[in-house]
Scaffold this motif. Structure first.
Motif, PDB file in Angstrom:
ATOM      1  N   ALA A  28      45.502  40.781  41.799  1.00  0.00           N
ATOM      2  CA  ALA A  28      46.674  40.038  42.270  1.00  0.00           C
ATOM      3  C   ALA A  28      46.228  39.037  43.328  1.00  0.00           C
ATOM      4  O   ALA A  28      45.050  38.987  43.713  1.00  0.00           O
ATOM      5  N   ALA A  36      52.500  42.459  45.243  1.00  0.00           N
ATOM      6  CA  ALA A  36      51.161  42.328  44.654  1.00  0.00           C
ATOM      7  C   ALA A  36      50.458  43.680  44.589  1.00  0.00           C
ATOM      8  O   ALA A  36      50.016  44.126  43.516  1.00  0.00           O
ATOM      9  N   GLN A  40      49.926  46.213  41.266  1.00  0.00           N
ATOM     10  CA  GLN A  40      48.573  46.616  40.873  1.00  0.00           C
ATOM     11  C   GLN A  40      48.464  48.131  40.726  1.00  0.00           C
ATOM     12  O   GLN A  40      47.923  48.638  39.741  1.00  0.00           O
ATOM     13  N   ASN A  58      41.109  42.835  44.684  1.00  0.00           N
ATOM     14  CA  ASN A  58      41.870  41.856  45.453  1.00  0.00           C
ATOM     15  C   ASN A  58      40.910  41.137  46.396  1.00  0.00           C
ATOM     16  O   ASN A  58      40.051  41.765  47.020  1.00  0.00           O
ATOM     17  N   ASP A  96      51.555  38.936  39.614  1.00  0.00           N
ATOM     18  CA  ASP A  96      52.278  38.344  40.741  1.00  0.00           C
ATOM     19  C   ASP A  96      51.601  37.089  41.274  1.00  0.00           C
ATOM     20  O   ASP A  96      51.610  36.818  42.464  1.00  0.00           O
ATOM     21  N   THR A  97      51.023  36.304  40.373  1.00  0.00           N
ATOM     22  CA  THR A  97      50.214  35.154  40.777  1.00  0.00           C
ATOM     23  C   THR A  97      50.558  33.945  39.925  1.00  0.00           C
ATOM     24  O   THR A  97      50.299  33.948  38.718  1.00  0.00           O
ATOM     25  N   ASP A 121      54.090  37.969  35.667  1.00  0.00           N
ATOM     26  CA  ASP A 121      54.539  37.356  36.923  1.00  0.00           C
ATOM     27  C   ASP A 121      56.034  37.058  36.861  1.00  0.00           C
ATOM     28  O   ASP A 121      56.658  37.138  35.788  1.00  0.00           O
TER      29      ASP A 121
END
Length: 336
Positions: A28, A36, A40, A58, A96-97, A121
């Motif tokens: 993320a 995020a 994950q 991360n 979430d990116t 996302d």
């Protein structure tokens, strides 16, 4: 910002990838927030329970404010990952990116170019960088999407994963206060609570446990507060010397912008932070009826949601704020 989101991938196609492969990475965005890290853990722990090998990556690791989440120690700073294990990854779940660059240069470098990318996302500005893209901009949190997909796939959550997804959804909905919260969101939260998530303990850890330096930071930020456009636009900025003097870490400022948005007449709140690389981090939030901050941040190379977005600007921080304020007053308030 893209003109439109990519076609929604068929969940069955993503499930086939899971069934047909063994080695996965879940990654993320850098400077991760609750959604995020929670997403994950929710997805990655479920895949592990299903017998898959999962690498949790991360760029910046888990912030101290989220280290209380069980199993959060499985999330590895990308630079510390085993290169051989990373090179063996077959499928990457990017969560979430909105754009691939926000995953961080190290994580992108160590993952094999032959891997299949699944982009999950909820940002309306998502660029569709995956081989499969599941982007639902109506969802208030990526954690909600993960919960729905796992249920559709018949892959059960773990106990730690349920707590992580509750944290993901709670933080990205402002503890279920934001307009994006729906009956579906509340239904998922209720299910997680029925299955064992302790709301009181979780909320205390998320919202009522922070170091004293966060209050000291808030005091310093108020010294830089400026109001524009008859009080409808509020902003403050973090100077590098203040961050250094107080020993501020990135997670200390998480959510402080809501203090500005909470002022009754404010429609648009902005937080400007000087970064070590000379860039300036802009976080923007707006109320219903205020400017579309995704559109605002897109004008400066960023993106996000209609009511919450961000961008990276060239510094110094005071000049960056001046440029953005000038754009805001001209574009949204007629130079008032």
């Amino acid at each position: 910002m893209p003109d439109s989101l990519p076609p929604l991938a068929d969940p069955a196609d993503i499930l086939r990838l899971i069934e047909d492969h063994q080695r996965f990475a879940v990654i993320a965005h850098l400077r991760p927030d609750g959604d995020a890290i929670g997403s994950q853990l929710g997805l990655g722990l479920a895949l592990e329970e299903a017998g898959k090998d999962v690498l949790f990556l991360n760029e910046d690791g888990v912030p101290g404010s989220l280290a209380f989440l069980p199993s959060s120690d499985q999330v590895i700073i990308s630079a510390e990952a085993d290169p051989e294990r990373a090179a063996a990854v077959e499928v990457v779940f990017a969560l979430d990116t909105g754009n691939q660059e926000r995953l961080g240069s190290t994580g992108l470098a160590i993952l094999p170019k032959t891997a299949t990318w699944v982009n999950i996302d909820h940002h309306v500005s998502n660029t569709g960088y995956g081989d499969l893209n599941y982007i639902d901009a109506t969802a208030p949190a990526t954690g909600e999407i993960i919960h729905r997909l796992l249920a559709e796939w018949g892959i059960p959550l773990t106990a730690d994963g349920r707590g992580a997804l509750f944290a993901a959804i709670s933080t990205d909905t402002g503890s279920f206060r934001y307009p994006s919260t729906t009956d579906r969101t509340l239904g998922i939260a209720a299910e997680l609570v029925r299955d064992g998530v302790k709301v009181g303990a979780m909320s205390e850890s998320l919202y009522d446990s922070f170091p004293l330096r966060r209050l000291e930071l808030t005091r310093e930020l108020f010294k830089t507060l400026e109001l524009e456009c008859d009080g409808r636009v509020a902003s403050w900025m973090l100077m590098p010397e203040i961050a250094e003097d107080l020993g501020i870490i990135p997670s200390d400022a998480e959510g402080l912008i809501d203090t500005l948005r909470g002022i009754d007449v404010v429609e648009l709140a902005m937080y400007f932070e000087a970064m070590p690389d000379g860039k300036v981090r802009l976080s923007a939030r707006s109320k219903e009826g205020g400017p579309d901050v995704c559109e605002l941040c897109a004008a400066f190379g960023g993106g996000g949601h209609h009511r919450a977005a961000g961008a990276r600007l060239t510094g110094p921080v005071d000049e960056a704020r001046e440029r953005v304020i000038k754009h805001v007053t001209k574009t949204y308030y007629g130079n008032t």
